[in-house]
Write an enzyme that holds these catalytic residues in place. Structure first.
Site, mmCIF file in Angstrom:
data_model
loop_
_atom_site.group_PDB
_atom_site.id
_atom_site.type_symbol
_atom_site.label_atom_id
_atom_site.label_comp_id
_atom_site.label_asym_id
_atom_site.label_seq_id
_atom_site.Cartn_x
_atom_site.Cartn_y
_atom_site.Cartn_z
ATOM 1 N N LYS A 52 -3.863 14.981 -25.360
ATOM 2 C CA LYS A 52 -3.917 14.136 -26.559
ATOM 3 C C LYS A 52 -3.580 14.963 -27.809
ATOM 4 C CE LYS A 52 -7.173 11.079 -24.278
ATOM 5 N NZ LYS A 52 -8.554 10.643 -24.066
ATOM 6 N N GLN A 96 -14.555 11.552 -25.640
ATOM 7 C CA GLN A 96 -14.038 11.672 -24.275
ATOM 8 C C GLN A 96 -15.152 11.421 -23.262
ATOM 9 O OE1 GLN A 96 -10.792 12.043 -23.539
ATOM 10 N NE2 GLN A 96 -11.201 11.975 -21.359
ATOM 11 N N ASP A 119 -9.818 4.001 -29.018
ATOM 12 C CA ASP A 119 -9.864 3.804 -27.564
ATOM 13 C C ASP A 119 -9.988 2.317 -27.217
ATOM 14 O OD1 ASP A 119 -9.599 5.939 -25.783
ATOM 15 O OD2 ASP A 119 -11.622 6.689 -26.184
HETATM 16 N N1 GUN Z 1 -12.014 9.316 -19.888
HETATM 17 C C1 GUN Z 1 -11.033 8.887 -19.058
HETATM 18 N N2 GUN Z 1 -10.167 8.096 -19.716
HETATM 19 C C2 GUN Z 1 -10.605 8.030 -20.985
HETATM 20 C C3 GUN Z 1 -10.115 7.369 -22.158
HETATM 21 O O1 GUN Z 1 -9.108 6.665 -22.154
HETATM 22 N N3 GUN Z 1 -10.847 7.557 -23.281
HETATM 23 C C4 GUN Z 1 -11.961 8.301 -23.307
HETATM 24 N N4 GUN Z 1 -12.607 8.403 -24.460
HETATM 25 N N5 GUN Z 1 -12.441 8.922 -22.256
HETATM 26 C C5 GUN Z 1 -11.755 8.787 -21.095
#
Ligand code: GUN
Length: 293
Positions: A52, A96, A119
């Site tokens: 990211k 996350q 998200d």
């Molecule tokens: N863990 C796995 N996929 C994601 C996601 O898209 N966002 C977040 N915050 N955590 C994750």
């Protein structure tokens, strides 16, 4: 059979976002600012957050990672979230997942200001999405819709079968595809662990979306000739044929299913690359106050 090349589309959308960020900067505006909160040292989470960060830099965003040890209390984490909610410099942020067991993921999600919830996990964003209001849509469903748009896949009147009913994939994609309008108007069936005779249902699918996390679950006999197949699964399986010692497997047995399809996503390189792009799209929207005004 044509591959739905998520990597190629992701690169293209990233270029478009980068151009827009250039224009924002050229006219004196600030680049979008994305923050990721990372708790603990989970390997997969470190990798995702790293991707990211890299993607944010590629499109000219400001971004940073706020790290906390996995000993942080729920109360302290919620207080940190509150600080970021109030920080005018931050357009959007993510926490996350997964979080350590002593922290409620649901409480954390609900503590995030929906306006900064890039998200799209907050119930306010989910609810707005369900009733067709502007919202931040979560990454995987948004990525699937983006793929369909870019490949001009027709959805109206099609029977779409979704395998899996998770809050972040199955449920939202089923909802989006059933909505009135472009990239919607599907007749949608959701199958799950208690569904009976799944193959007889998947065989009627014009569009089959698979998100159950069982490597190779979908076999050729479960797929109609000419179907569009989207494979959301990523299971890491040990392999002595790769440098890393791992190979990623989808939920679809690609080799036997692909010849029957009109379109199919590979794993890796299908939906995956578009999920990060969706986060970038949401962050750009957040910086432009596009969703909530
Ligand atoms: N863990 C796995 N996929 C994601 C996601 O898209 N966002 C977040 N915050 N955590 C994750």
């Amino acid at each position: 059979m044509e591959l739905l090349d998520g990597k190629k589309i992701a690169d293209k959308v990233k270029q478009e976002i980068a151009q827009e960020v250039e224009q924002i900067k050229a006219s004196g505006g600030k680049p979008p600012n994305l923050v990721a909160i990372l708790v603990g040292h989970d390997g997969a989470s470190e990798t995702y957050v790293g991707h990211k960060e890299k993607a944010s830099a590629q499109v000219g965003f400001n971004s940073s990672v706020l790290r906390f040890e996995d000993t942080i209390t729920e109360e302290d984490l919620l207080a940190e979230i509150n600080k970021i909610n109030k920080d005018p410099e931050v357009d959007g942020f993510i926490v996350q997942m997964p979080l350590p067991k002593h922290i409620s993921e649901q409480k954390v999600i609900e503590a995030i200001d929906p306006k900064k919830d890039v998200d799209g996990f907050h119930p306010v964003n989910v609810g707005r999405m369900v009733i067709g209001l502007p919202s931040y849509v979560s990454a995987t469903p948004d990525g699937i819709i983006e793929l369909f748009k870019r490949y001009n896949i027709q959805t109206a009147g099609k029977h779409c079968v979704v395998l899996g009913r998770s809050n972040i994939v199955g449920r939202p994609i089923a909802n989006l595809l059933s909505q009135k309008g472009p990239m919607g108007d599907c007749t949608v069936t959701i199958c799950h662990s208690r569904s009976k005779d799944i193959p007889s249902i998947t065989r009627t699918a014009d569009i089959l979306i698979v998100a159950i996390g069982k490597a190779g679950f979908v076999t050729a006999d479960m797929v109609k000739e000419g179907a569009v197949v989207v494979d959301v699964g990523i299971t890491r399986i040990k392999s002595d044929k790769t440098k890393s010692g791992w190979k990623l497997h989808g939920d679809v047995n690609f080799d036997e299913v692909a010849p029957k399809c009109s379109y199919i996503t590979p794993v890796p390189g299908g939906v995956g690359p578009l999920t990060i792009v969706s986060l970038l799209k949401n962050t750009l929207k957040a910086s432009k106050r596009e969703v909530y005004g």
